[in-house]
Design a protein around this motif. Structure first.
Motif, short mmCIF file in Angstrom:
data_model
loop_
_atom_site.label_atom_id
_atom_site.label_comp_id
_atom_site.label_asym_id
_atom_site.label_seq_id
_atom_site.Cartn_x
_atom_site.Cartn_y
_atom_site.Cartn_z
N ALA A 193 -3.52 11.76 -5.80
CA ALA A 193 -3.22 11.01 -4.59
C ALA A 193 -2.36 9.79 -4.92
O ALA A 193 -2.63 9.09 -5.89
CB ALA A 193 -4.51 10.58 -3.91
N PRO A 194 -1.31 9.52 -4.14
CA PRO A 194 -0.42 8.39 -4.42
C PRO A 194 -1.16 7.06 -4.34
O PRO A 194 -2.06 6.87 -3.51
CB PRO A 194 0.63 8.48 -3.30
N THR A 195 -0.76 6.13 -5.19
CA THR A 195 -1.38 4.80 -5.20
C THR A 195 -0.35 3.68 -5.19
O THR A 195 -0.68 2.55 -4.83
CB THR A 195 -2.27 4.62 -6.44
N ALA A 196 0.91 3.94 -5.55
CA ALA A 196 1.93 2.89 -5.61
C ALA A 196 2.41 2.54 -4.21
O ALA A 196 2.42 3.39 -3.31
CB ALA A 196 3.10 3.35 -6.48
N PRO A 197 2.82 1.30 -3.98
CA PRO A 197 3.29 0.89 -2.65
C PRO A 197 4.46 1.74 -2.16
O PRO A 197 5.33 2.14 -2.93
CB PRO A 197 3.71 -0.56 -2.86
N GLY A 198 4.49 2.00 -0.84
CA GLY A 198 5.55 2.81 -0.25
C GLY A 198 5.50 4.23 -0.78
O GLY A 198 4.43 4.83 -0.88
N LEU A 199 6.65 4.76 -1.13
CA LEU A 199 6.72 6.06 -1.77
C LEU A 199 6.50 5.97 -3.28
O LEU A 199 6.35 6.99 -3.95
CB LEU A 199 8.07 6.73 -1.50
N GLY A 200 6.52 4.76 -3.81
CA GLY A 200 6.27 4.56 -5.24
C GLY A 200 7.44 4.96 -6.12
O GLY A 200 7.23 5.24 -7.30
N VAL A 242 4.16 14.79 -0.13
CA VAL A 242 2.87 14.57 -0.80
C VAL A 242 2.01 13.60 0.00
O VAL A 242 0.81 13.82 0.20
CB VAL A 242 3.09 14.05 -2.24
N ASN A 243 2.61 12.51 0.47
CA ASN A 243 1.84 11.53 1.24
C ASN A 243 1.31 12.12 2.54
O ASN A 243 0.16 11.89 2.92
CB ASN A 243 2.70 10.30 1.53
N VAL A 244 2.14 12.91 3.22
CA VAL A 244 1.68 13.56 4.46
C VAL A 244 0.58 14.55 4.15
O VAL A 244 -0.44 14.62 4.84
CB VAL A 244 2.87 14.24 5.17
N ALA A 245 0.76 15.35 3.10
CA ALA A 245 -0.22 16.38 2.75
C ALA A 245 -1.58 15.78 2.40
O ALA A 245 -2.62 16.27 2.84
CB ALA A 245 0.30 17.23 1.60
N PHE A 246 -1.58 14.72 1.61
CA PHE A 246 -2.86 14.13 1.20
C PHE A 246 -3.61 13.50 2.37
O PHE A 246 -4.83 13.41 2.35
CB PHE A 246 -2.63 13.09 0.10
N VAL A 256 0.84 -1.20 0.00
CA VAL A 256 0.00 0.00 0.00
C VAL A 256 0.87 1.24 0.00
O VAL A 256 2.02 1.21 0.45
CB VAL A 256 -0.93 0.03 1.23
N PRO A 257 0.36 2.38 -0.50
CA PRO A 257 1.13 3.62 -0.42
C PRO A 257 1.24 4.09 1.02
O PRO A 257 0.39 3.74 1.87
CB PRO A 257 0.30 4.59 -1.27
N VAL A 258 2.25 4.89 1.31
CA VAL A 258 2.45 5.42 2.66
C VAL A 258 1.20 6.14 3.15
O VAL A 258 0.84 6.07 4.34
CB VAL A 258 3.67 6.36 2.70
N ILE A 259 0.51 6.81 2.24
CA ILE A 259 -0.68 7.55 2.63
C ILE A 259 -1.71 6.66 3.33
O ILE A 259 -2.41 7.09 4.27
CB ILE A 259 -1.31 8.26 1.41
N ASP A 260 -1.81 5.39 2.92
CA ASP A 260 -2.74 4.47 3.56
C ASP A 260 -2.30 4.16 4.99
O ASP A 260 -3.14 3.93 5.88
CB ASP A 260 -2.85 3.17 2.76
N LEU A 261 -1.00 4.14 5.23
CA LEU A 261 -0.49 3.91 6.58
C LEU A 261 -0.78 5.09 7.50
O LEU A 261 -0.82 4.93 8.73
CB LEU A 261 1.03 3.65 6.54
N LEU A 262 -0.98 6.26 6.90
CA LEU A 262 -1.27 7.47 7.67
C LEU A 262 -2.77 7.70 7.85
O LEU A 262 -3.18 8.71 8.41
CB LEU A 262 -0.66 8.69 6.96
#
Length: 389
Positions: free
Chosen positions: A366-373, A327-331, A136-142
């Motif tokens: 919004a990011p979709t690739a696993p990790g930072l992608g 970007v992940n934190v912002a989203f 999952v992308p980092v954004i999902d972990l947040l």
């Protein structure tokens, strides 16, 4: 899944002459960054960035030494997924067991500066690993995305009064609905900075967001004078009007104007940001994931922004890795509504990684690739990594 190795590479890449610019930092001819690589015992790798300077140029030798000689020996064998624990281990050093036992910090002397920057790169790489491990992308972990896309603003704007309109319009022609320009000591006088901003607003019209960034180079009277001179230019914010060492002065500037004040890119940890919010010094907070303490601490700053009802706008002037961390934190943050997009010569954003980073009609998706992608272009890394004696 345990940490098997941590590596740090100082990369220095020349900026093509046609993309170089001059600011208060001088003529920027190179772009520097520290690439941090964390490898687990399963072979999975995560990547992060640590910064030696807020700008694009600076020696990273001390950060490489800190990571390889101080942080790495302490973390080999630790569970890669225990990100919060690892953050506390580095921040508290040999007293980390007291910190975890008592529930408060027992920090090392280097709790600011290069140690935290070095930790930033390691921390971001660990989030990258966890996202890849879980697919999952980092954004999902947040906690997931608050929005599907976010408007980006083009960050650049160094031209003189006669050319600044043309330069900024070259950004809006790419679809950006917001732009940021530099002001301050590079203009020699406050009057010249005011002149450039007025020229920019006239060229852009009323519908484009216009931000200004003084890089902390005004003093308090100069910042107040600048604000008075551009009150009718409808600035979205004035960034770092004075030195980050003078937080009380920043609060004084904010109290004197209706222009929103932004700052935070030069700060280390959420404790520095808390001081700014306590002083009512800012309307917009700008943590840099490669400086503040990684994604972990940037996310804590996002929580502060939410609690204090101020805007979050991560500083994303760096490599692709710190950009995607921001970007992940912002989203994931309800308080973030725009994201910075580098419009200067930046090989670390576009040539360092195999993936293409772009704004679509002025928006970031919004990011979709696993990790930072992202994955490093190892040919680029090997070509531009610096030897450190």
């Amino acid at each position: 899944m345990k940490i098997a190795n941590i590596e740090a590479f100082w990369l220095r890449c020349p900026i093509p002459k046609e993309k170089q610019h001059t600011s208060d930092y001088g003529l920027l001819t190179n772009f520097d960054m520290t690439l941090v690589v964390v490898t687990t015992d399963t072979g999975l790798q995560g990547f992060g960035e640590a910064k030696a300077a807020v700008g694009s140029s600076g020696s990273c030798a001390s950060i490489v030494s800190c990571i390889e000689n101080e942080i790495k020996p302490a973390l080999i064998g630790q569970e890669a997924g225990h990100i919060n624990k690892i953050w506390e281990m580095v921040y508290n050093g040999t007293r980390d067991h007291y910190a975890l036992d008592r529930g408060r910090k027992f920090p090392i002397l280097g709790r600011r500066g290069l140690t935290i920057s070095a930790l930033s790169g390691v921390d971001t790489a660990l989030w990258d690993i966890k996202g890849k491990q879980l697919g999952v992308p980092v954004i999902d972990l947040l906690g997931g995305a608050c929005r599907t896309e976010m408007p980006a603003y083009a960050s650049g704007g160094w031209a003189g009064a006669e050319q600044i309109g043309e330069q900024l319009l070259s950004y809006t022609a790419k679809g950006f609905k917001g732009v940021k320009m530099r002001v301050g000591v590079m203009d020699k006088t406050v009057k010249e900075s005011i002149k450039r901003v007025k020229a920019a607003r006239e060229a852009l019209g009323d519908d484009i967001l216009l931000m200004t960034d003084a890089h902390g180079t005004f003093n308090v009277p100069e910042a107040k004078k600048f604000c008075r001179g551009v009150e009718d230019c409808d600035l979205y914010w004035l960034e770092e009007p004075i030195s980050p060492d003078n937080k009380v002065g920043t609060a004084e500037v904010r109290a004197s104007t209706s222009i929103p004040i932004a700052a935070g890119e030069s700060e280390y940890t959420s404790f520095d940001i808390r001081e700014m919010t306590d002083l009512r010094a800012i309307d917009v907070v700008q943590p840099d994931s490669a400086i503040i303490g990684g994604i972990t601490e940037a996310n804590r700053v996002a929580a502060l922004a939410n609690a204090h009802q101020i805007e979050l706008a991560p500083h994303c002037w760096g490599s692709a890795f710190s950009f995607m961390a921001g970007v992940n934190v912002a989203f994931s943050a309800p308080s973030a509504v725009v994201i910075e997009f580098s419009s200067g010569g930046n090989p670390m954003m576009y040539d360092l990684v195999n993936e293409k980073i772009e704004a679509v009609n002025g928006n970031i998706l919004a990011p979709t690739a696993p990790g930072l992608g992202l994955s490093p272009n190892w040919d680029f890394v090997n070509e531009f990594k610096q030897k450190i004696n």
